[in-house]
Design a protein around this motif. Structure first.
Motif, mmCIF file in Angstrom:
data_model
loop_
_atom_site.group_PDB
_atom_site.id
_atom_site.type_symbol
_atom_site.label_atom_id
_atom_site.label_comp_id
_atom_site.label_asym_id
_atom_site.label_seq_id
_atom_site.Cartn_x
_atom_site.Cartn_y
_atom_site.Cartn_z
ATOM 1 N N ARG A 105 -8.389 4.151 -4.053
ATOM 2 C CA ARG A 105 -9.511 4.036 -2.979
ATOM 3 C C ARG A 105 -9.613 5.286 -2.200
ATOM 4 O O ARG A 105 -10.797 5.730 -1.616
ATOM 5 C CB ARG A 105 -9.502 2.883 -1.896
ATOM 6 C CG ARG A 105 -9.685 1.552 -2.585
ATOM 7 C CD ARG A 105 -8.818 0.360 -1.806
ATOM 8 N NE ARG A 105 -7.484 0.939 -1.607
ATOM 9 C CZ ARG A 105 -6.688 0.443 -0.491
ATOM 10 N NH1 ARG A 105 -7.187 -0.756 0.258
ATOM 11 N NH2 ARG A 105 -5.496 0.757 -0.334
ATOM 12 N N TYR A 148 4.118 -11.906 -2.306
ATOM 13 C CA TYR A 148 3.944 -10.810 -3.180
ATOM 14 C C TYR A 148 4.728 -11.340 -4.519
ATOM 15 O O TYR A 148 4.069 -11.218 -5.611
ATOM 16 C CB TYR A 148 4.854 -9.690 -2.615
ATOM 17 C CG TYR A 148 5.184 -8.482 -3.575
ATOM 18 C CD1 TYR A 148 4.368 -7.659 -3.730
ATOM 19 C CD2 TYR A 148 6.508 -8.273 -3.966
ATOM 20 C CE1 TYR A 148 4.332 -6.415 -4.421
ATOM 21 C CE2 TYR A 148 6.509 -7.304 -4.879
ATOM 22 C CZ TYR A 148 5.710 -6.291 -5.319
ATOM 23 O OH TYR A 148 5.900 -5.174 -6.091
ATOM 24 N N ASN A 169 -3.236 7.356 -8.340
ATOM 25 C CA ASN A 169 -3.317 8.333 -7.228
ATOM 26 C C ASN A 169 -2.067 8.376 -6.714
ATOM 27 O O ASN A 169 -2.147 9.308 -5.836
ATOM 28 C CB ASN A 169 -4.500 8.345 -6.405
ATOM 29 C CG ASN A 169 -4.773 7.121 -5.681
ATOM 30 O OD1 ASN A 169 -4.185 6.034 -6.311
ATOM 31 N ND2 ASN A 169 -5.587 6.870 -5.026
ATOM 32 N N SER A 170 -1.102 7.440 -7.015
ATOM 33 C CA SER A 170 0.086 7.480 -6.184
ATOM 34 C C SER A 170 1.213 6.783 -6.850
ATOM 35 O O SER A 170 1.024 5.982 -7.783
ATOM 36 C CB SER A 170 -0.299 6.820 -4.774
ATOM 37 O OG SER A 170 0.907 6.569 -3.945
ATOM 38 N N TYR A 223 7.224 2.893 -0.004
ATOM 39 C CA TYR A 223 8.333 2.748 0.812
ATOM 40 C C TYR A 223 8.180 3.287 2.395
ATOM 41 O O TYR A 223 8.598 2.756 3.163
ATOM 42 C CB TYR A 223 9.672 3.471 0.214
ATOM 43 C CG TYR A 223 9.995 2.671 -0.999
ATOM 44 C CD1 TYR A 223 9.178 1.660 -1.723
ATOM 45 C CD2 TYR A 223 11.494 2.560 -1.407
ATOM 46 C CE1 TYR A 223 9.458 0.624 -2.690
ATOM 47 C CE2 TYR A 223 12.112 1.810 -2.524
ATOM 48 C CZ TYR A 223 10.941 1.039 -3.053
ATOM 49 O OH TYR A 223 11.511 0.371 -4.008
HETATM 50 N N1 LIG Z 1 8.031 0.814 -6.015
HETATM 51 C C1 LIG Z 1 8.539 -0.220 -6.385
HETATM 52 O O1 LIG Z 1 9.842 -0.377 -6.092
HETATM 53 C C2 LIG Z 1 7.887 -1.411 -7.291
HETATM 54 C C3 LIG Z 1 8.564 -2.490 -7.739
HETATM 55 C C4 LIG Z 1 7.914 -3.266 -8.514
HETATM 56 C C5 LIG Z 1 6.581 -3.476 -8.578
HETATM 57 N N2 LIG Z 1 5.943 -2.431 -7.881
HETATM 58 C C6 LIG Z 1 4.339 -2.387 -8.322
HETATM 59 O O2 LIG Z 1 3.857 -1.227 -8.604
HETATM 60 C C7 LIG Z 1 2.519 -0.960 -8.239
HETATM 61 C C8 LIG Z 1 2.234 0.318 -7.676
HETATM 62 O O3 LIG Z 1 3.151 0.523 -6.552
HETATM 63 P P1 LIG Z 1 3.688 1.878 -5.751
HETATM 64 O O4 LIG Z 1 5.304 1.578 -5.559
HETATM 65 O O5 LIG Z 1 3.530 2.832 -6.950
HETATM 66 O O6 LIG Z 1 2.792 1.902 -4.483
HETATM 67 P P2 LIG Z 1 2.033 3.130 -4.122
HETATM 68 O O7 LIG Z 1 2.458 4.419 -4.348
HETATM 69 O O8 LIG Z 1 1.619 2.512 -2.744
HETATM 70 O O9 LIG Z 1 0.625 2.849 -4.966
HETATM 71 C C9 LIG Z 1 -0.174 2.050 -4.916
HETATM 72 C C10 LIG Z 1 -1.521 2.252 -5.494
HETATM 73 O O10 LIG Z 1 -2.397 1.126 -5.702
HETATM 74 C C11 LIG Z 1 -3.685 1.719 -5.257
HETATM 75 N N3 LIG Z 1 -4.310 0.678 -4.405
HETATM 76 C C12 LIG Z 1 -3.932 -0.272 -3.610
HETATM 77 N N4 LIG Z 1 -4.938 -1.334 -3.029
HETATM 78 C C13 LIG Z 1 -5.993 -0.695 -4.113
HETATM 79 C C14 LIG Z 1 -7.212 -1.469 -4.278
HETATM 80 N N5 LIG Z 1 -7.694 -2.320 -3.516
HETATM 81 N N6 LIG Z 1 -8.084 -0.860 -4.952
HETATM 82 C C15 LIG Z 1 -7.718 0.088 -5.845
HETATM 83 N N7 LIG Z 1 -6.539 0.649 -5.655
HETATM 84 C C16 LIG Z 1 -5.584 0.239 -4.878
HETATM 85 C C17 LIG Z 1 -3.296 2.702 -4.235
HETATM 86 O O11 LIG Z 1 -4.397 3.679 -4.112
HETATM 87 P P3 LIG Z 1 -5.438 3.854 -2.921
HETATM 88 O O12 LIG Z 1 -4.403 3.522 -1.574
HETATM 89 O O13 LIG Z 1 -6.111 4.882 -3.030
HETATM 90 O O14 LIG Z 1 -6.496 2.569 -2.944
HETATM 91 C C18 LIG Z 1 -1.992 3.515 -4.683
HETATM 92 O O15 LIG Z 1 -2.520 4.135 -5.867
HETATM 93 C C19 LIG Z 1 2.277 -2.197 -7.529
HETATM 94 O O16 LIG Z 1 1.689 -3.245 -8.246
HETATM 95 C C20 LIG Z 1 3.672 -2.585 -7.159
HETATM 96 O O17 LIG Z 1 3.511 -4.071 -6.638
HETATM 97 C C21 LIG Z 1 6.474 -1.308 -7.174
#
Ligand SMILES: NC(=O)c1ccc[n+]([C@@H]2O[C@H](COP(=O)([O-])OP(=O)(O)OC[C@H]3O[C@@H](n4cnc5c(N)ncnc54)[C@H](OP(=O)(O)O)[C@@H]3O)[C@@H](O)[C@H]2O)c1
Length: 253
Positions: free
Chosen positions: A38, A150, A15-16, A188
């Motif tokens: 969530r 992390y 969802n994000s 971010y």
């Molecule tokens: N952005 C980057 O630069 C980057 C780089 C390397 C790796 N990553 C990895 O990519 C993944 C996604 O990150 P993003 O940057 O897209 O962040 P984001 O936009 O904040 O998305 C995080 C997602 O995880 C869900 N989430 C968090 N805690 C949860 C829980 N307990 N149960 C179910 N869902 C949960 C959130 O949904 P709800 O809040 O609705 O639960 C949201 O959909 C992560 O694993 C992150 O470590 C990101």
């Protein structure tokens, strides 16, 4: 021919950010996609944007029971599952002196336990030839200050991928990791505030050889490939998607 025609996918954290960008790409490539998270409001909004070939289910990945319920719904609706993208995650930033037990438990609970529960719940429904993709991060090998929990939890996921590949070989289920670099997502602004995030992106973009910041769809394209039959010989690996960023740090440590 769409790359994922007829396949059924589950994306946690769909969802994000990266999860949503990947869900969009998978739907465009012919898959039916279940997204979890969530926050009911963003689940509803995301499902509406994805259209009729997607369904949102509210579930916390750190609850095995909740993930079992998600898979039970998929079983009732579709009776099968071809793709799992274990993506839900978040970061906490603390140096080794400041790290609290709570941050440790949150980090390993969300990344480690959440990914494990997602895969365990999905396994009974996964078909022969299915594809599991686990979201790690380039930071797991960079030694960046404050990224301790992390990076360590992402390294644990990289290790899970190697083990699971061998454990699931008889079922012909492929397991791979995707390792994103700097991908601009909602996380971010959550972590740094809107202005802080903009300043960070401006600074970091100068270090990225392709000359732009990563987008969720960049990861989506790579995940679609790993999930597709065209990637049938790719197993147990980690695909780095960072615009070449990691290479300029190579050898710094
Ligand atoms: N952005 C980057 O630069 C980057 C780089 C390397 C790796 N990553 C990895 O990519 C993944 C996604 O990150 P993003 O940057 O897209 O962040 P984001 O936009 O904040 O998305 C995080 C997602 O995880 C869900 N989430 C968090 N805690 C949860 C829980 N307990 N149960 C179910 N869902 C949960 C959130 O949904 P709800 O809040 O609705 O639960 C949201 O959909 C992560 O694993 C992150 O470590 C990101």
């Amino acid at each position: 021919m769409p790359q994922l025609a007829g396949k059924v996918a589950l994306i946690t954290g769909g969802n994000s950010g990266i999860g949503f960008g990947t869900a969009k790409r998978m739907v465009e490539e012919g898959a039916f996609v279940y997204i979890t998270g969530r926050n009911q409001e963003s689940l509803d909004r995301s499902a509406a944007e994805l259209g009729e070939n997607a369904r949102a289910i509210r579930a916390d990945v750190t609850s095995r029971a909740a993930m079992d319920d998600v898979v039970a719904t998929i079983r009732r609706d579709h009776g099968r599952l071809d793709i799992v993208f274990a993506n839900a995650g978040a970061a906490w930033y603390s140096t080794v002196e400041d790290l609290t037990e709570e941050e440790f438990d949150k980090g390993f609970g969300l990344d480690g336990k959440g990914t494990l529960f997602t895969v365990q719940a999905a396994l009974p429904l996964l078909r022969e030839g299915a594809s599991i993709i686990v979201n790690t991060s380039i930071t797991q090998t960079m030694g960046l200050p404050t990224f301790g929990v992390y990076a360590a939890s992402k390294s644990a996921l990289r290790s899970f991928v190697r083990t699971w590949m061998n454990e699931l070989r008889d079922r012909r289920i492929r397991v791979n990791a995707i390792s994103p670099g700097v991908i601009e997502t909602e996380s971010y602004a959550k972590d740094m505030g809107v202005e802080g995030a903009a300043a960070y992106v401006e600074r970091v973009v100068e270090e990225i050889p392709v000359g732009r910041i990563g987008r969720p769809e960049d990861i989506g394209n790579a995940v679609v490939f790993l999930a597709s039959d065209a990637a049938g010989f790719i197993n147990g690996t980690e695909l780095t998607v960072d615009g070449g960023q990691t290479q300029i740090y190579a050898g710094h440590n």
